[in-house]
Design an enzyme around this catalytic site. Structure first.
Site, PDB file in Angstrom:
ATOM      1  N   SER A 612      -4.204  14.901 -16.769  1.00 33.68           N
ATOM      2  CA  SER A 612      -4.661  13.766 -17.562  1.00 33.68           C
ATOM      3  C   SER A 612      -4.553  12.492 -16.746  1.00 33.68           C
ATOM      4  CB  SER A 612      -3.807  13.631 -18.834  1.00 33.68           C
ATOM      5  OG  SER A 612      -4.103  12.429 -19.520  1.00 33.68           O
ATOM      6  N   TYR A 625       3.936  13.235 -24.113  1.00 31.15           N
ATOM      7  CA  TYR A 625       2.679  13.770 -23.580  1.00 31.15           C
ATOM      8  C   TYR A 625       2.491  13.381 -22.121  1.00 31.15           C
ATOM      9  CZ  TYR A 625      -2.392  14.379 -23.015  1.00 31.15           C
ATOM     10  OH  TYR A 625      -3.643  14.732 -22.562  1.00 31.15           O
TER      11      TYR A 625
END
Length: 735
Positions: A612, A625
């Site tokens: 990400s 996350y």
């Protein structure tokens, strides 16, 4: 122009072909051919002409459609008999068929066209039924044909398919008006009739009578306590099953347990390149098959990469347990359609079913070297004989086996794609049925080696191979994609399949995984499996599913993920653990298990992490996350450094703002991120786009394209790289 009668003849021929081709006992996939003769109006002269409709080259009876028929003018085709130059120039006749074609479109005529056109019958079937070939491949096939059929079916000694065989059968039909068909030595059967219905019934009658004769002889053996393949060899019986009965259920495999140890023998390139041992203790048949499959696939891919298929049907396991296994396997298959797809003979492991796995792996390497030497010698003998006839044979296509038989476990078959690998296995099952039938009524005696070579390396066969389309970029590669039932994972699986890969779709939701696999084309393209990537057993089972379905794994995409968007003070330990379990621990487990299989194969591989932008960018309310994604990002660098010596490349992709189709966003994270940024949830994708340099929304297909760029043919020397797919986020630039 065509007439209603013409259409009716074609419709009847296609329907008959589909019925005959739907039963593997009648004929094998893409084997045999059917025909019909009739009149049509020549669109140029307006006169009626006699035509032959016959299944074209490479077609399959079971799925035949009108466009798969070759259409020829009978007057021109039969005139070729007056100019036929003889068997030494047989191949020229196939090219001449092109000058007999009628109308537009249609398939290319096959080598068997002459048989259909020259025989004086309105309808002709040429088939490869197991029972018929069992008679045809028996040592005393001619006498058995007379015993079974009297004078209704005539014996034709072995002759390669072609124009002369068509002349021979036409003469037999003319000389035997009472005959309904013939048995072609070492090959199959041919039947004829005045109507489509009569021809079909005669074909089925010949098969039925042969089956009944074989069944009676087999029963007589059983009454004496005998078996066509001899007695069971102690220790070679099938291992206990550890999955649903029958064919391997790769759509929902049982979890494989008992995987002992993480150590493996690791070797470099060359003959021993696939000798990395799988775990030493695999208790059940399917578990053992999954452990062996990557090793065997690596060996079978020495000359060219192959896709695998596994079969442990009762008919296979029975042969593998019997005394005559080695002798019969060494004789090879008989029907040309069989050995063109299976090679002349298989590789047979000669160890008991419960031999230690390390011993089986070591023996496979020895047997593989012996097989390659034996095949090379076979090629040289055939090539020398061809040169004596003034012919120059094609170069040897490869010396690796296409069929590998492991007693107690099953059969591994290989091909350039999954369908070819599966069909090769199906053909060898046909060959087993033939051997059993021949041994029940006589002695199995296939055509001799020299004839097999002439067909395997026939110029016509070589020309057919050259006409095949070029393989796609990822052909022969097996991909495992986690979290692949939706979003980025589904788009990635779809792109990899479109580029030629076989795909295992792993997802928490088994139903969605199987549905996604079905969308990609079904089991010859993709299989769906349930897998929780936080479970080592589930991950092992997913890699086993790849091994059982396609032979191993070459390409892994670590995509499974989730996110819980909370500020630090609201983030619970459970939130932290869950996200790290799925993305950090899960990626580690998948990479470890896939690397084990890749090292065993010795064919290199790719591992791609869908990380990400957040692995680099420090955004608000997202500590768990983003930290898990940073863990994934560093795994890329660590594993690239460690696995490079095995030819395994490890790369990552850093997407951002992939809202549409995303399971993560749909699960509530989108609403939370929208709240953080103060925008409506339905506008979140556009919000993300407007804060980028390119001002364009990132879609799942964009990420899938990046995966293909990394694993395709254009970046073969790239490893340890992170590719941003974020439409340009300056704060996440790599530096």
């Amino acid at each position: 122009m065509t007439t209603p009668e013409t259409n009716a003849a074609v419709d009847a021929l296609v329907a008959r072909s589909n019925r005959l081709g739907s039963d593997p006992r009648v004929t094998n996939f893409a084997g045999g051919n059917t025909s019909a003769k009739g009149a049509a109006t020549d669109p140029v002269t307006g006169e009626d002409v006699e035509l032959l409709w016959v299944k074209g080259s490479g077609g399959d009876l079971g799925t035949l459609r009108p466009q798969g028929l070759a259409v020829l003018r009978l007057d021109r085709m039969r005139a070729m008999a007056d100019t036929y130059p003889g068997v030494d120039r047989e191949d020229e006749m196939v090219a001449a068929f092109d000058y007999c074609l009628h109308g537009k479109g249609g398939a290319a005529p096959s080598i068997d066209t002459a048989m259909h056109g020259l025989v004086d019958a309105a309808h002709v079937d040429h088939l490869h039924p197991d029972a018929g070939i069992a008679v045809a491949a028996a040592a005393d096939g001619e006498a058995l044909t007379a015993e079974i059929f009297g004078d209704e079916v005539v014996w034709v000694p072995w002759r390669r398919p072609g124009f002369q065989l068509g002349l021979d059968i036409a003469a037999i039909k003319a000389e035997n008006p009472q005959a309904i068909g013939c048995v072609l030595g070492g090959h199959g059967i041919t039947a004829w009739g005045d109507t489509s219905e009569e021809c079909e019934q005669r074909s089925l009658d010949i098969i039925r009578r042969a089956e009944e004769f074989i069944a009676a002889r087999t029963a007589a053996l059983a009454e004496r306590g005998e078996h066509p393949f001899g007695p069971v060899r102690p220790g070679f019986e099938a291992l206990p099953d550890d999955a649903p009965a029958g064919e391997a259920d790769t759509s929902a495999p049982d979890t494989a347990t008992g995987r002992a140890g993480d150590t493996a023998r690791q070797t470099g390139s060359g003959p021993d390149r696939a000798s990395a041992a799988a775990p030493a203790s695999r208790p059940g048949r399917r578990a053992r098959a999954a452990a062996l499959a990557p090793v065997i696939r690596g060996l079978a891919s020495t000359d060219a990469p192959q896709v695998g298929h596994f079969t442990d049907s009762d008919v296979v396991l029975d042969l593998l347990s019997r005394e005559k296994l080695a002798a019969l396997a060494d004789l090879g298959t008989s029907c040309p359609d069989h050995f063109l797809r299976t090679k002349v003979k298989p590789l047979v492991v000669d160890l008991p079913a419960d031999a230690p796995l390390d011993d089986v792996v070591a023996r496979l390497h020895e047997l593989h070297a012996e097989y390659r030497a034996d095949y090379a010698a076979y090629y040289e003998r055939g090539a020398a004989a061809a040169r004596e006839r003034g012919e120059e044979p094609p170069a040897m296509r490869g010396a690796d086996p296409l069929i590998v038989l492991v007693p107690g476990v099953g059969m591994f078959s290989f091909g350039r794609n999954k369908q070819t690998a599966r069909v090769a296995g199906e053909f060898y099952v046909n060959a087993i049925n033939v051997m059993r039938g021949s041994e029940a009524i006589s002695t199995y005696a296939p055509i001799d080696e020299s004839e097999k070579f002439r067909i395997e390396y026939w110029a016509l066969e070589e020309a057919k191979l050259r006409r095949m389309p070029a393989p796609k970029a990822l052909a022969t590669r097996v991909a495992l994609v986690t979290g692949a039932a939706s979003g980025i994972g589904k788009a990635t699986a779809r792109r990899l399949a479109a580029e030629g890969a076989c795909v295992v779709i792993a997802d928490l939701d088994a139903e969605k995984a199987r549905a996604a696999a079905a969308e990609l084309g079904g089991p010859d393209v993709a299989v769906g499996v349930a897998a929780n990537v936080t479970s080592a057993d589930d991950v092992a089972a997913a890699v086993d599913a790849a091994a059982l379905a396609f032979g191993g794994v070459d390409l892994v995409v670590n995509n499974a993920g989730l996110s819980i968007s909370k500020p630090l003070l609201e983030t619970t330990e459970k939130d932290w653990d869950l996200q790290h379990d799925v993305m950090a621990r899960g990626s580690f487990l998948v990479a470890r298990e896939a690397a084990r299989a890749m090292i065993a194969q010795g064919m290199g591989g790719d591992i791609v992490y869908i990380a990400s932008k957040n692995s680099l960018f420090a955004g608000p309310n997202n500590v768990a996350y983003s930290a898990a994604k940073a863990d994934q990002a560093h795994q890329v660098r660590l594993l690239a450094a460690e696995l490079g010596e095995h030819g395994i490349r490890v790369n990552g992709i850093n997407p951002d703002g992939v809202v549409r189709g995303s399971g993560i966003f749909a699960g509530g994270w989108g609403a939370k991120r929208a709240a953080v940024y103060g925008v409506p949830e339905e506008e979140l994708g556009q919000f993300y786009a407007q804060r980028t340099l390119l001002k364009r929304e990132v879609l799942p297909d964009h990420v899938a394209a990046a995966v293909f760029a990394l694993v395709g043919p254009d970046l073969p020397l790239t490893t340890g790289l992170h590719v941003p797919v974020d439409s340009g986020v300056a704060a996440a630039f790599l530096r």
